[in-house]
Design a protein around this motif. Structure first.
Motif, PDB file in Angstrom:
ATOM      1  N   GLY A 306     127.945 -35.147  20.557  1.00 54.42           N
ATOM      2  CA  GLY A 306     129.342 -35.664  20.964  1.00 54.42           C
ATOM      3  C   GLY A 306     130.423 -34.722  20.745  1.00 54.42           C
ATOM      4  N   GLN A 307     130.192 -34.049  19.432  1.00 48.38           N
ATOM      5  CA  GLN A 307     131.120 -33.101  19.024  1.00 48.38           C
ATOM      6  C   GLN A 307     131.494 -31.908  19.910  1.00 48.38           C
ATOM      7  N   GLU A 308     130.263 -31.322  20.282  1.00 44.37           N
ATOM      8  CA  GLU A 308     130.037 -30.391  21.422  1.00 44.37           C
ATOM      9  C   GLU A 308     130.875 -30.649  22.603  1.00 44.37           C
ATOM     10  N   GLY A 309     130.746 -32.271  22.998  1.00 49.06           N
ATOM     11  CA  GLY A 309     131.217 -32.517  24.250  1.00 49.06           C
ATOM     12  C   GLY A 309     132.693 -32.561  24.021  1.00 49.06           C
ATOM     13  N   GLY A 310     133.293 -33.119  22.960  1.00 49.17           N
ATOM     14  CA  GLY A 310     134.659 -33.151  22.747  1.00 49.17           C
ATOM     15  C   GLY A 310     135.512 -31.686  22.745  1.00 49.17           C
ATOM     16  N   LYS A 311     134.740 -30.866  22.208  1.00 49.23           N
ATOM     17  CA  LYS A 311     135.189 -29.392  22.245  1.00 49.23           C
ATOM     18  C   LYS A 311     135.311 -28.740  23.658  1.00 49.23           C
ATOM     19  N   LEU A 312     134.144 -29.259  24.497  1.00 47.58           N
ATOM     20  CA  LEU A 312     134.135 -28.625  25.784  1.00 47.58           C
ATOM     21  C   LEU A 312     135.132 -29.297  26.664  1.00 47.58           C
ATOM     22  N   MET A 313     135.614 -30.561  26.433  1.00 45.52           N
ATOM     23  CA  MET A 313     136.644 -31.249  27.066  1.00 45.52           C
ATOM     24  C   MET A 313     137.635 -30.560  26.743  1.00 45.52           C
ATOM     25  N   ALA A 314     138.193 -30.381  25.488  1.00 49.29           N
ATOM     26  CA  ALA A 314     139.383 -29.839  25.024  1.00 49.29           C
ATOM     27  C   ALA A 314     139.585 -28.339  25.634  1.00 49.29           C
ATOM     28  N   LYS A 315     138.275 -27.686  25.765  1.00 48.53           N
ATOM     29  CA  LYS A 315     138.521 -26.428  26.079  1.00 48.53           C
ATOM     30  C   LYS A 315     139.179 -26.331  27.545  1.00 48.53           C
ATOM     31  N   ASN A 316     138.553 -27.231  28.266  1.00 51.50           N
ATOM     32  CA  ASN A 316     138.937 -27.247  29.846  1.00 51.50           C
ATOM     33  C   ASN A 316     140.203 -28.150  30.014  1.00 51.50           C
ATOM     34  N   GLY A 317     140.895 -28.724  28.992  1.00 53.63           N
ATOM     35  CA  GLY A 317     142.231 -29.428  29.075  1.00 53.63           C
ATOM     36  C   GLY A 317     141.751 -30.791  29.589  1.00 53.63           C
ATOM     37  N   TRP A 318     140.698 -31.562  29.401  1.00 53.02           N
ATOM     38  CA  TRP A 318     140.620 -32.539  29.812  1.00 53.02           C
ATOM     39  C   TRP A 318     140.492 -33.949  28.772  1.00 53.02           C
ATOM     40  N   LEU A 319     140.934 -33.421  27.621  1.00 51.77           N
ATOM     41  CA  LEU A 319     140.915 -34.331  26.573  1.00 51.77           C
ATOM     42  C   LEU A 319     142.298 -34.954  26.111  1.00 51.77           C
ATOM     43  N   GLU A 320     142.669 -36.021  26.611  1.00 52.68           N
ATOM     44  CA  GLU A 320     143.767 -36.540  26.599  1.00 52.68           C
ATOM     45  C   GLU A 320     143.986 -37.184  25.099  1.00 52.68           C
ATOM     46  N   GLU A 321     145.001 -36.692  24.627  1.00 56.53           N
ATOM     47  CA  GLU A 321     145.369 -37.087  23.279  1.00 56.53           C
ATOM     48  C   GLU A 321     145.883 -38.622  22.966  1.00 56.53           C
ATOM     49  N   PRO A 322     145.336 -39.172  21.937  1.00 55.89           N
ATOM     50  CA  PRO A 322     145.741 -40.386  21.818  1.00 55.89           C
ATOM     51  C   PRO A 322     147.285 -40.376  21.262  1.00 55.89           C
ATOM     52  N   PRO A 323     148.168 -41.624  21.089  1.00 55.04           N
ATOM     53  CA  PRO A 323     149.293 -41.606  20.603  1.00 55.04           C
ATOM     54  C   PRO A 323     149.065 -41.092  19.236  1.00 55.04           C
ATOM     55  N   GLN A 324     150.094 -40.557  18.884  1.00 54.81           N
ATOM     56  CA  GLN A 324     149.985 -39.562  17.433  1.00 54.81           C
ATOM     57  C   GLN A 324     151.087 -40.577  16.366  1.00 54.81           C
ATOM     58  N   MET A 325     150.603 -40.752  15.150  1.00 55.42           N
ATOM     59  CA  MET A 325     151.650 -41.153  14.164  1.00 55.42           C
ATOM     60  C   MET A 325     152.775 -39.931  13.866  1.00 55.42           C
ATOM     61  N   GLN A 326     153.809 -40.320  13.560  1.00 52.34           N
ATOM     62  CA  GLN A 326     154.773 -39.298  12.937  1.00 52.34           C
ATOM     63  C   GLN A 326     154.259 -38.321  11.999  1.00 52.34           C
ATOM     64  N   ASP A 327     154.453 -36.907  12.253  1.00 50.55           N
ATOM     65  CA  ASP A 327     154.108 -36.022  11.284  1.00 50.55           C
ATOM     66  C   ASP A 327     155.530 -35.753  10.159  1.00 50.55           C
ATOM     67  N   ARG A 328     155.229 -36.286   9.179  1.00 50.08           N
ATOM     68  CA  ARG A 328     156.192 -36.587   8.372  1.00 50.08           C
ATOM     69  C   ARG A 328     156.773 -34.980   7.546  1.00 50.08           C
ATOM     70  N   ASN A 329     155.620 -34.250   7.306  1.00 53.98           N
ATOM     71  CA  ASN A 329     155.831 -33.039   6.779  1.00 53.98           C
ATOM     72  C   ASN A 329     156.503 -32.168   7.772  1.00 53.98           C
ATOM     73  N   GLN A 330     156.229 -32.309   9.195  1.00 55.98           N
ATOM     74  CA  GLN A 330     157.066 -31.470  10.150  1.00 55.98           C
ATOM     75  C   GLN A 330     158.310 -31.747  10.539  1.00 55.98           C
ATOM     76  N   LEU A 331     158.678 -33.307  10.122  1.00 58.49           N
ATOM     77  CA  LEU A 331     159.831 -33.717  10.449  1.00 58.49           C
ATOM     78  C   LEU A 331     160.984 -33.284   9.470  1.00 58.49           C
ATOM     79  N   THR A 332     160.343 -33.166   8.087  1.00 58.57           N
ATOM     80  CA  THR A 332     161.139 -32.803   6.945  1.00 58.57           C
ATOM     81  C   THR A 332     161.574 -31.188   7.064  1.00 58.57           C
ATOM     82  N   LYS A 333     160.942 -30.392   7.836  1.00 55.09           N
ATOM     83  CA  LYS A 333     161.135 -28.855   7.689  1.00 55.09           C
ATOM     84  C   LYS A 333     162.484 -28.502   8.338  1.00 55.09           C
TER      85      LYS A 333
END
Length: 333
Positions: A306-333
């Motif tokens: 399954g992990q190999e499949g996830g990498k293959l999907m990401a490589k081809n731009g097929w892996l849609e990202e789930p909604p993300q939580m706020q990155d507080r570290n990034q927001l405070t920079k």
């Protein structure tokens, strides 16, 4: 009027997952409906297709009211209904039965993650709908005599309790392993049954995949499913238990893809997740010491695949990202 509660992160995440799974199912049903020869099978799939569309509209309305962007999921671009049959008759209902089996588990889990009344009601309705479709598929397949039943068993006449630790022994080379109990048989049989369908499904995917890497990945998955079926069948035979017969409805010789590589990769990923969950349950409820380790080994192979499949999907731009939580570290920079 009281203000409606905002969606929680859990509710947003489960709605996103449901959207992905339902849009994938829609696309595959559209192809199977077009290819169906049996009117009853076609009717089951058409009714399921229509109701899934209605539930997707409910999810879209909830997300729009919250100001959330709609997922892409799987669209008409991911299916080509005009190509020849990729699978023999009755595979469509076999596939739908397994998808509904996966959906029942997901909806029950997502119901337990819901807090808002409308989300709870949505998953209650989805659960009831999914169980109804599953029942229709089972009835249809049994009437066609293509759904093997688990092994017969003599009914117990008295209650027995385990005496000593020999009951759990499975590794001692100098002592005979006890026969499998009915709980262990149930989980092993389920693994055989679902992997037979998965093996047939992914064989067809391997034939029609466009990308060489994707084709190679599907061939590897077919061999993994075959390995799980063979090993679990051997456990049955060691206890003089008749293993399930292989179902019909194999892949045809068509090499024209009805589905995009993106959709077929996601479908395979969904089946991998289902396999991991089944292996975990089998491990928890098996008392013979060799069985949990065998199931853990299977789960490790499925996870790696399954992990190999996830990498293959990401490589081809097929892996849609789930909604993300706020990155507080990034927001405070």
């Amino acid at each position: 009027m009281t203000q409606k509660q905002a969606l929680t992160s859990s509710e947003l995440g489960t709605l996103w997952m449901t959207y992905q799974e339902k849009t994938m199912t829609l696309r595959m049903l559209e192809y199977f409906i077009e290819q169906a020869d049996d009117n009853r099978a076609k009717g089951i799939m058409q009714d399921t297709h229509m109701k899934i569309i209605n539930y997707l509209e409910d999810i879209k309305a909830i997300l729009k009211n919250e100001g959330a962007v709609l997922p892409v999921g799987y669209t008409e671009q991911d299916v080509n209904i005009g190509v020849p049959k990729l699978y023999d008759n009755m595979f469509d209902i076999m596939f739908l039965r397994l998808v509904k089996e996966i959906s029942m588990g997901l909806h029950t889990l997502h119901l337990n993650m819901a807090y808002r009344k409308d989300i709870i009601l949505l998953y209650k309705e989805l659960t009831a709908f999914t169980q109804s479709v599953y029942d229709e598929c089972v009835d249809y397949l049994q009437e066609k005599n293509v759904l093997p039943r688990p092994p017969a068993v003599t009914m117990p006449k008295s209650v027995e309790f385990v005496e000593g630790t020999n009951y759990m022994s499975g590794f001692n080379l100098f002592s005979e392993k006890r026969a499998l109990n009915t709980v262990e048989v149930a989980h092993l049989y389920h693994a055989i049954e679902s992997n037979i369908i998965g093996m047939q499904l992914i064989t067809g995917f391997a034939q029609v995949a466009n990308e060489p890497e994707v084709k190679k990945y599907f061939i590897k998955g077919k061999e993994l499913a075959k390995k799980i079926v063979t090993e679990n069948t051997q456990l049955f035979l060691q206890s003089d238990i008749q293993p399930p017969s292989t179902w019909g409805a194999n892949a045809t010789d068509s090499k024209l893809a009805p589905f995009s590589d993106k959709l077929m990769m996601y479908c395979t990923s969904l089946f991998c997740s289902f396999g991991l969950g089944s292996s975990a349950l089998g491990t928890a409820f098996s008392l013979r010491s060799d069985l949990p380790l065998k199931m853990v080994s299977e789960a490790k192979d499925i996870l790696t695949y399954g992990q190999e499949g996830g990498k293959l999907m990401a490589k081809n731009g097929w892996l849609e990202e789930p909604p993300q939580m706020q990155d507080r570290n990034q927001l405070t920079k």
